[in-house]
Design an enzyme around this catalytic site. Structure first.
Site, PDB file in Angstrom:
ATOM      1  N   LYS A  37      47.179  35.528  47.225  1.00 38.40           N
ATOM      2  CA  LYS A  37      48.396  34.847  46.805  1.00 38.40           C
ATOM      3  C   LYS A  37      49.512  35.868  46.616  1.00 38.40           C
ATOM      4  CE  LYS A  37      45.704  31.358  46.757  1.00 38.40           C
ATOM      5  NZ  LYS A  37      45.006  30.688  45.683  1.00 38.40           N
TER       6      LYS A  37
ATOM      7  N   ASP B  13      41.768  33.187  35.152  1.00 35.00           N
ATOM      8  CA  ASP B  13      41.992  33.242  36.602  1.00 35.00           C
ATOM      9  C   ASP B  13      43.495  33.399  36.816  1.00 35.00           C
ATOM     10  OD1 ASP B  13      42.469  32.692  39.289  1.00 35.00           O
ATOM     11  OD2 ASP B  13      41.370  30.789  39.322  1.00 35.00           O
TER      12      ASP B  13
ATOM     13  N   TRP C  14      41.797  24.140  40.253  1.00 34.60           N
ATOM     14  CA  TRP C  14      41.013  25.385  40.226  1.00 34.60           C
ATOM     15  C   TRP C  14      40.251  25.514  38.913  1.00 34.60           C
ATOM     16  CZ3 TRP C  14      40.110  26.620  44.828  1.00 34.60           C
ATOM     17  CH2 TRP C  14      41.101  26.572  45.808  1.00 34.60           C
TER      18      TRP C  14
HETATM   19  C1  LIG Z   1      43.655  30.046  45.622  1.00 32.83           C
HETATM   20  C2  LIG Z   1      43.090  29.977  44.255  1.00 32.83           C
HETATM   21  C3  LIG Z   1      41.696  30.005  44.041  1.00 32.83           C
HETATM   22  C4  LIG Z   1      40.686  30.018  45.159  1.00 32.83           C
HETATM   23  O1  LIG Z   1      40.659  31.233  45.795  1.00 32.83           O
HETATM   24  P1  LIG Z   1      39.604  31.557  46.949  1.00 32.83           P
HETATM   25  O2  LIG Z   1      39.751  33.038  47.061  1.00 32.83           O
HETATM   26  O3  LIG Z   1      39.999  30.801  48.166  1.00 32.83           O
HETATM   27  O4  LIG Z   1      38.246  31.167  46.475  1.00 32.83           O
HETATM   28  C5  LIG Z   1      41.259  29.988  42.737  1.00 32.83           C
HETATM   29  N1  LIG Z   1      42.104  29.952  41.706  1.00 32.83           N
HETATM   30  C6  LIG Z   1      43.433  29.910  41.885  1.00 32.83           C
HETATM   31  C7  LIG Z   1      44.345  29.859  40.696  1.00 32.83           C
HETATM   32  C8  LIG Z   1      43.969  29.926  43.161  1.00 32.83           C
HETATM   33  O5  LIG Z   1      45.303  29.883  43.335  1.00 32.83           O
END
Ligand SMILES: *Cc1c(COP(=O)(O)O)cnc(C)c1O
Length: 360
Positions: free
Chosen positions: A195, A171, A101
């Site tokens: 998540k 993030d 990511w």
């Molecule tokens: C799942 C995830 C993403 C991507 O998320 P989307 O909403 O599918 O774009 C980005 N960063 C992390 C840390 C993730 O776990």
């Protein structure tokens, strides 16, 4: 009705209590005579829902007054572009590469300016967090970027990097609300909610006000300009109304569970049960350096691909689902987010012990 123990990395398990409440309110939300899915986002009843959700999140995270809370769309992946679009005044930023990511966010930033790799753990398949005490940060960098919990590899920044005074962007998709954080240490904290918070389709961004300006990169779409969203309290256009409503319910559930301190305790207890077993097991082992272990995503292997596949299959038949590791890592991964009950982890470990004995 029978519910499984769902160890999916995302979309992931939600608190049963929240799902029940939502079911009860499905046909008629608080005597409005309609479902939250059917009402105007400009109505008083919906305005109360989104305002209350924001206030509950502010309470939980103790968000300082000089930060805006935005409910956005496009997933965390779209936000990868929004960060440089809104923040690259000098067209230069530093990225710490701790997994897929972070890599994707880094690649996205390169479309808009100079993105510099400050540190990386790619040399050991992202199984650790690199030393971030003295990074090659230069004065002309607009920000420093991290992915705080690495969903796929199961590592977590236990300590924030030394950004040498630069704005930190993080993030937190897979560790959102899993433990207290000090928001004032960040310029931007954001994550997709699927998540740890709610149904896919919402990104929550907590942004320091001075970073929300009209001075964005040329060509930035109106919708992706943070100022547009902030000036309109996330109601510039129709937001993902129902999903935000569910997020609000999860915030209330977390408050009832003792807030973020309560969540941290709950998550540490669960993770300890699984990690303690992995450390003593003769068959299963964790893949991450101990000091960098995530409380949320726990990857592990047997060392034998056929045995891994057998385990995933037998576990699913026994009601422990979505334990297959990410396709880039293999093995297994148990995601044990906020809503996974302790009992789910205890039962998983009991199942792993049985499997170990049967396959010794
Ligand atoms: C799942 C995830 C993403 C991507 O998320 P989307 O909403 O599918 O774009 C980005 N960063 C992390 C840390 C993730 O776990």
């Amino acid at each position: 009705m029978s519910r499984v123990y769902n160890f999916s990395a995302g979309p992931a398990v939600l608190p049963e209590e929240v799902l029940r409440e939502a079911a009860d309110e499905m046909m008629d939300y608080k005597e409005s005579g309609m479902s939250v899915m059917e009402m105007s986002h400009r109505s008083k009843v919906y305005d109360d829902i989104i305002k209350e959700a924001e206030q509950d999140l502010r309470d939980l995270m103790q968000i300082p007054d000089n930060y805006k809370v935005l409910f956005l769309q496009g997933g965390a992946s779209q936000f990868f572009a929004e960060v440089p679009m809104n923040m690259m005044k000098n067209k230069k930023a530093g990225y710490i590469i701790t997994g897929q990511w972070a890599k994707k966010a880094f690649a996205e930033a390169k479309i808009y300016g100079e993105a510099v790799e400050l540190a990386s753990s790619a040399d050991k398949t992202f199984s650790y967090i690199p030393d971030c005490s003295d990074l090659p940060i230069t004065d002309d960098m607009d920000y420093v970027y991290i992915c705080e919990n690495n969903t796929i590899y199961g590592t977590k920044f236990r300590e924030l990097p030394n950004t040498k005074g630069k704005t930190l962007v993080s993030d937190v998709s897979s560790c959102f609300l899993s433990e207290p954080i000090d928001v004032s240490k960040y310029g931007v904290v954001y994550g997709g909610v699927q998540k740890n918070i709610g149904p896919a389709g919402v990104v929550i961004a907590i942004i320091r006000e001075d970073l929300i300006t009209d001075d964005v990169l040329p060509g930035t779409p109106t919708m992706l300009k943070w100022k547009t969203q902030a000036d309109n309290d996330s109601l510039y256009n129709t937001p993902p109304c129902y999903n935000i409503y569910i997020c609000g319910k999860v915030f209330k559930w977390i408050k009832k569970m003792g807030g973020l301190e309560g969540m941290k305790k709950h998550n540490e207890e669960k993770a300890k049960i699984l990690y303690d077993f992995l450390d003593e097991s003769k068959l299963f082992k964790g893949t991450v350096e101990k000091k960098d272990r995530s409380l949320m995503n726990v990857p592990f292997v047997t060392g034998n691909e056929d045995l891994d596949a057998k385990f995933v299959k037998e576990a699913a038949a026994a009601g422990f689902v979505n334990l297959k590791g990410h396709r880039t890592v293999g093995g297994m991964r148990a995601s044990i987010y906020n809503a996974m009950p302790k009992e789910g982890v205890e039962k998983l470990v009991a199942f792993m012990k049985e499997f170990e004995q049967a396959n010794a």
